[in-house]
Design an enzyme around this catalytic site. Structure first.
Site, mmCIF file in Angstrom:
data_model
loop_
_atom_site.group_PDB
_atom_site.id
_atom_site.type_symbol
_atom_site.label_atom_id
_atom_site.label_comp_id
_atom_site.label_asym_id
_atom_site.label_seq_id
_atom_site.Cartn_x
_atom_site.Cartn_y
_atom_site.Cartn_z
ATOM 1 N N ASN A 1 0.730 -1.078 0.059
ATOM 2 C CA ASN A 1 -0.013 -0.179 0.093
ATOM 3 C C ASN A 1 0.775 1.344 -0.082
ATOM 4 O O ASN A 1 0.322 2.218 -0.099
ATOM 5 C CB ASN A 1 -0.802 -0.229 1.104
ATOM 6 C CG ASN A 1 -0.069 -0.061 2.633
ATOM 7 O OD1 ASN A 1 0.925 -0.207 2.571
ATOM 8 N ND2 ASN A 1 -1.011 0.332 3.586
ATOM 9 N N LYS A 2 2.145 1.169 -0.090
ATOM 10 C CA LYS A 2 3.131 2.255 0.107
ATOM 11 C C LYS A 2 3.254 2.844 -1.256
ATOM 12 O O LYS A 2 2.890 2.304 -2.401
ATOM 13 C CB LYS A 2 4.331 1.905 0.565
ATOM 14 C CG LYS A 2 4.378 1.448 1.953
ATOM 15 C CD LYS A 2 3.957 2.202 3.107
ATOM 16 C CE LYS A 2 4.307 2.075 4.398
ATOM 17 N NZ LYS A 2 4.085 0.847 4.818
#
Length: 372
Positions: A185-186
């Site tokens: 999710n980065k």
């Protein structure tokens, strides 16, 4: 129960043929670990963030742990960090036997309040782990000045902040050692992994040794372990994905910014509190899109109803000091950090990723409006 609606996930990495091509090159090379692709990624990320030394590691957590070891933290020491963060910000020095201390946050930025940090210092304090929460730079100069005044180590948990800027310069270029993380999710997604950035060649060499079972590189012998270390190595396959992500990082960051702006416009008349805006000293790198609900709203109900409509959501994030193991081991309870506790009781993450479509954002906001 299925609603028949297409699901909108909370997060999703943006990968394409370039990552596939680079991964295939590594697979065909036969060098899956400790190979040249990792070296190249480290060079590229160092250039990108303005840090002279970068070491790729298995996770941001692993990087923080090694920086805690580098700072000399141990039993009897205390380290101060933020209650609004991922658990790794405290776990990193707990691994070394140090005791966690939590300082409250600024009600606008949700990052560590420098005055609270100073008030939390005791004769046992040895370090501060400052967090750039939700991609917003912490008050780095103020916290650094406090650390210098009291002789404390400063570690920057920038796991969520790749691409952020503080006073016109990238996070990573400012001086303190820290980490970026590459969870899916980065801003840059490789599955797992992270990097340690540092301005100290000596610390860089230590981290490179610690990540590889304490091996000493200078002598050239493979089985030459000069210290206790860990298997915190990364793989060349992950580094290949990282290079592909780095090549389009500007595009990924811009797509995230566009999605954040759209949410801001769509939510303008919805009764929620957004994350704070950038100012002259702070440029956020958009990691997640979090809002705070009104205090009277039942967050659990809102989350249940959003999920029933196929919309991903999560409470982002519970206070670290109120996690079960923190309560049981250290006796923390409500009231330790009242500002953080009040904020964390109301936060909600909405679906957010580079390829998020405008029509999906409209559906998210209309559903949220309807269930508030």
């Amino acid at each position: 129960m299925s609603t028949g609606l297409r699901e909108i996930p909370l997060a999703r990495p943006l990968l394409d043929e370039r990552e596939e091509e680079l991964v295939l090159e590594v697979l065909r090379s036969g060098r899956l670990s400790l190979g040249p692709t990792i070296d190249r990624f480290e060079e590229l990320i160092a250039e990108r963030v303005g840090a002279p030394y970068v070491a790729a590691v298995s996770s941001g957590t692993a990087g923080l742990h090694m920086l805690a070891r580098s700072a000399g933290l141990g039993s009897g020491d205390e380290a101060i960090t933020s209650p609004i963060s991922f658990a790794a910000s405290a776990n990193c020095f707990i691994f070394e036997g140090a005791t966690p201390v939590f300082a409250d946050v600024d009600p606008r930025t949700w990052n560590l309040d420098p005055a609270a940090v100073e008030a939390a210092i005791t004769e046992r304090t040895k370090a501060v782990v400052a967090v750039d929460m939700f991609g917003y730079p912490c008050e780095l100069d103020e916290i650094r000045a406090i650390c210098e005044r009291h002789g404390l180590a400063l570690i920057e948990d920038a796991a969520e902040a790749l691409g952020a800027e503080y006073k016109g310069r990238p996070i990573g270029s400012q001086g303190p050692s820290g980490v970026f993380g590459f969870y899916p999710n980065k801003q840059l997604a490789t599955g797992e992994g992270g990097v340690v950035f540092t301005h100290s060649e000596q610390e860089w060499q230590l981290v490179r040794s610690l990540r590889n079972q304490g091996r000493e590189y200078a002598g050239g012998a493979w089985f030459n372990h000069v210290r206790v270390g860990w298997n915190y190595r990364w793989t060349d396959v992950q580094a290949a994905i990282g290079i592909g992500q780095l090549e389009k990082l500007d595009r990924l960051l811009e797509l995230r910014s566009q999605a954040a702006r759209r949410y801001g416009e769509l939510l303008a008349d919805v009764d929620v509190e957004p994350l704070c805006a950038d100012d002259a000293d702070h440029k956020r790198s958009w990691f997640v899109y979090v809002v705070a609900l009104p205090a009277a709203v039942d967050r659990a109900r809102v989350m249940t109803e959003l999920r029933a409509q196929g919309i991903g959501t999560a409470e982002y994030v519970p206070c670290v000091h109120l996690q079960p193991y923190m309560r049981e081991t250290y006796g923390f309870a409500e009231g330790v950090c009242p500002v953080a506790e009040e904020i964390a009781s109301r936060t909600l993450a909405l679906p957010f990723y580079p390829q998020l479509e405008a029509e999906d954002q409209e559906r998210v906001v209309e559903t949220l409006r309807a269930v508030l």
